[in-house]
Design a protein around this motif. Sequence first.
Motif, mmCIF file in Angstrom:
data_model
loop_
_atom_site.group_PDB
_atom_site.id
_atom_site.type_symbol
_atom_site.label_atom_id
_atom_site.label_comp_id
_atom_site.label_asym_id
_atom_site.label_seq_id
_atom_site.Cartn_x
_atom_site.Cartn_y
_atom_site.Cartn_z
ATOM 1 N N ALA A 186 20.695 -41.628 52.817
ATOM 2 C CA ALA A 186 19.834 -40.833 53.701
ATOM 3 C C ALA A 186 18.512 -40.518 53.012
ATOM 4 O O ALA A 186 17.441 -40.582 53.635
ATOM 5 N N GLN A 187 18.578 -40.195 51.717
ATOM 6 C CA GLN A 187 17.348 -39.926 50.972
ATOM 7 C C GLN A 187 16.513 -41.191 50.836
ATOM 8 O O GLN A 187 15.288 -41.164 51.025
ATOM 9 N N ALA A 188 17.169 -42.298 50.502
ATOM 10 C CA ALA A 188 16.452 -43.564 50.304
ATOM 11 C C ALA A 188 15.770 -44.026 51.581
ATOM 12 O O ALA A 188 14.691 -44.639 51.543
ATOM 13 N N ALA A 189 16.382 -43.730 52.717
ATOM 14 C CA ALA A 189 15.798 -44.117 54.006
ATOM 15 C C ALA A 189 14.730 -43.132 54.477
ATOM 16 O O ALA A 189 14.115 -43.339 55.524
ATOM 17 N N GLY A 190 14.528 -42.082 53.719
ATOM 18 C CA GLY A 190 13.510 -41.093 54.069
ATOM 19 C C GLY A 190 13.940 -40.116 55.145
ATOM 20 O O GLY A 190 13.107 -39.385 55.695
ATOM 21 N N LEU A 191 15.237 -40.075 55.450
ATOM 22 C CA LEU A 191 15.703 -39.230 56.543
ATOM 23 C C LEU A 191 15.590 -37.745 56.209
ATOM 24 O O LEU A 191 15.307 -36.934 57.091
ATOM 25 N N GLN A 192 15.812 -37.400 54.925
ATOM 26 C CA GLN A 192 15.718 -35.994 54.541
ATOM 27 C C GLN A 192 14.297 -35.479 54.735
ATOM 28 O O GLN A 192 14.069 -34.422 55.327
ATOM 29 N N GLY A 193 13.315 -36.243 54.238
ATOM 30 C CA GLY A 193 11.918 -35.846 54.396
ATOM 31 C C GLY A 193 11.484 -35.850 55.845
ATOM 32 O O GLY A 193 10.748 -34.962 56.290
ATOM 33 N N LEU A 194 11.927 -36.852 56.602
ATOM 34 C CA LEU A 194 11.566 -36.947 58.014
ATOM 35 C C LEU A 194 12.093 -35.748 58.792
ATOM 36 O O LEU A 194 11.384 -35.176 59.638
ATOM 37 N N ALA A 195 13.328 -35.369 58.517
ATOM 38 C CA ALA A 195 13.912 -34.230 59.230
ATOM 39 C C ALA A 195 13.146 -32.947 58.944
ATOM 40 O O ALA A 195 12.947 -32.116 59.834
ATOM 41 N N SER A 196 12.672 -32.805 57.713
ATOM 42 C CA SER A 196 11.904 -31.602 57.365
ATOM 43 C C SER A 196 10.536 -31.611 58.038
ATOM 44 O O SER A 196 10.080 -30.601 58.573
ATOM 45 N N LYS A 197 9.875 -32.775 58.029
ATOM 46 C CA LYS A 197 8.530 -32.870 58.593
ATOM 47 C C LYS A 197 8.527 -32.701 60.104
ATOM 48 O O LYS A 197 7.610 -32.103 60.678
ATOM 49 N N THR A 198 9.531 -33.237 60.773
ATOM 50 C CA THR A 198 9.565 -33.196 62.235
ATOM 51 C C THR A 198 10.204 -31.929 62.788
ATOM 52 O O THR A 198 10.159 -31.670 63.983
ATOM 53 N N GLY A 199 10.849 -31.150 61.902
ATOM 54 C CA GLY A 199 11.514 -29.931 62.366
ATOM 55 C C GLY A 199 12.946 -30.152 62.817
ATOM 56 O O GLY A 199 13.628 -29.207 63.216
ATOM 57 N N LEU A 200 13.413 -31.422 62.742
ATOM 58 C CA LEU A 200 14.790 -31.704 63.138
ATOM 59 C C LEU A 200 15.803 -30.993 62.243
ATOM 60 O O LEU A 200 16.947 -30.772 62.637
ATOM 61 N N ILE A 201 15.341 -30.623 61.037
ATOM 62 C CA ILE A 201 16.235 -29.945 60.106
ATOM 63 C C ILE A 201 16.749 -28.634 60.692
ATOM 64 O O ILE A 201 17.792 -28.110 60.288
ATOM 65 N N ARG A 202 16.011 -28.108 61.690
ATOM 66 C CA ARG A 202 16.400 -26.816 62.269
ATOM 67 C C ARG A 202 17.667 -26.891 63.113
ATOM 68 O O ARG A 202 18.197 -25.862 63.518
#
Length: 442
Positions: free
Chosen positions: A148-164
Motif C-alpha cells: 500500500a505504501q509502495a503504491a502511494g495509497l497511504q499518501g493518496l488517502a491523506s491528500k484526498t481526505g479518504l483517510i477520514r
Amino acid sequence: MSTLPQSPPACQTKDAKTPPLHSFNMDEIMNCMHCGFCLPSCPTYRETGMESYSPRGRIALMKGVANNRLKIDAEFEKNMYACLGCRACETACPAGVPYGSLIETARKAVEDKKKSDTGMPLVRRLIFNKVFPHPKRIRALGTALWAAQAAGLQGLASKTGLIRILPREMAEMQSSVEKIASPMARKKRRAYMHAAREPLYKVGLFTGCVMDVMFYETNQATANLLNKVGCDVIFVEQQSCCGALHAHAGEKDGAVDLAKRNIEAFEKAGVDFIVNNAGGCGAALKEYHHWFHDDPEWQARAMAFVAKVRDVNELLAELPPTAFTKTLNLRVTYQDSCHLAHGQGIRNQPRQLLRSIPGVELVEMNNADSCCGSAGIYNITNFDMSMQILDHKMDDVKSTKANVIVTSNPGCLLQMRQGIIRAGLQAHMEAVHIMDLLHRAL
C-alpha cells in the motif's frame, strides 16, 4: 477528588458467575496499604483525580470482586482497562505490591466472565487467536502494508481526505507509521550473523511480532551492533509473539501458549543470551516464570529461559565499548520506556550508551519516566486519554529543545512520532529508536 462507593453487603451483589476468591492473589492485594504513594506516579489519576483511576483504587475494586462484594460489571471493566499498565506505581510503592500481575488477573476475570456470558467477540478472536500467534500471518500483513505504501495509497488517502473514513484514532496514528521494509529486503536477512571480532557470546535475537514488520531495520541495526562488539547473532526461526499483548488484554491462556513456544525455540537454539530491543516485550519475557506458578515443569524451564534474557541496552553496556566512527552533533533527550524503566529497572544503561556517541549532547527532560500514553494498543482503545497524556509529555519534550527524542520501545516510538506531529515540530525534531541512533554512528 472522587472516592470509591461503599461496597454493599455481599448478599446483595453475589454473582454465581463472579470468579472465585482464588482467581486473585489475596496476599498481593492485602499488601496494598492504601498509603497513596502511587497516586502522583499514576498518569490516569493525574489526569482525572478519580480514585477509581488510581492503583490503590483499582486494587480496592479487585478486593471487592475477590471477596464477592462487588460484581464484575461494565464499571469494573472500564476502571481496569483505563489503566495504562505502565507500572510506575510499582516503582513508587513502598510495600512492593506487584500491580502489573494484579491488573492482568483483573482483566482476565473480566474477559472470562464476558466469554461465559456472550462468547468471545469475532474481532477479538481474530486478533488474539488468528493473527498474533502466527508470525507468517503478521509478515503477510506487513507485506500488504508495504504494498500500500509502495503504491502511494497511504499518501493518496491523506491528500484526498479518504483517510477520514477510518476511525479518528486510526486516521491520526497512521501518520506516524514510516516506510515498511520490502519483502525483498527481508529475504536478505542471514539467519546466523558471525561476530566481527573474536566471538564473546552467541545470542538469539528476539525479533518480536510487530517489531519485525514495522521496525525491521531496527532489528537489523541491533544485530549489527551486537556483531560489532563480539556477538554471534542468531535469528531463531520458531520464535513467536512474546505474549505481552495477550496478558495485558486478559487473554492469559494465549500468553502462556506463546511463552511455551518461545521457551522451546530458544532452548533448541542453545544460545548464551536471549536479547530483545523492545521494553514491553522484554518485561514479559523476564516474567515468564510467573506465568507457570501452577506448572512446576514449565516453571523450571521458564526460569532457565528468563535467566538468559537481556535487554540489548543492558547487554551492550556490559560489553566492550562500540567503536563509533561518525560524529552526529545532535541534542538528544531520552524517553524511558515504562516497561524498561519500571518493569525491568533499566534506566542508566541507555543513557550511558547515548553519552558514548561522538557529538551527542544528552539533555534530560522532566518526568522522563512518566508514560507517553502508548501502552500497547491503549492509544487506539483509549484514544482521548492517550492523547491527553501525550500532549503533556510533549510539553516536557519541548522544554529540552532537543533535535531527537530517543526511546527503546516500538509503541513509544510511534507515540512520540505522533506527539511531534501534534506539536507541529516535524521540521525541528525526530523520534528514533536508540539502536538506530547508535547504528548511525558506526
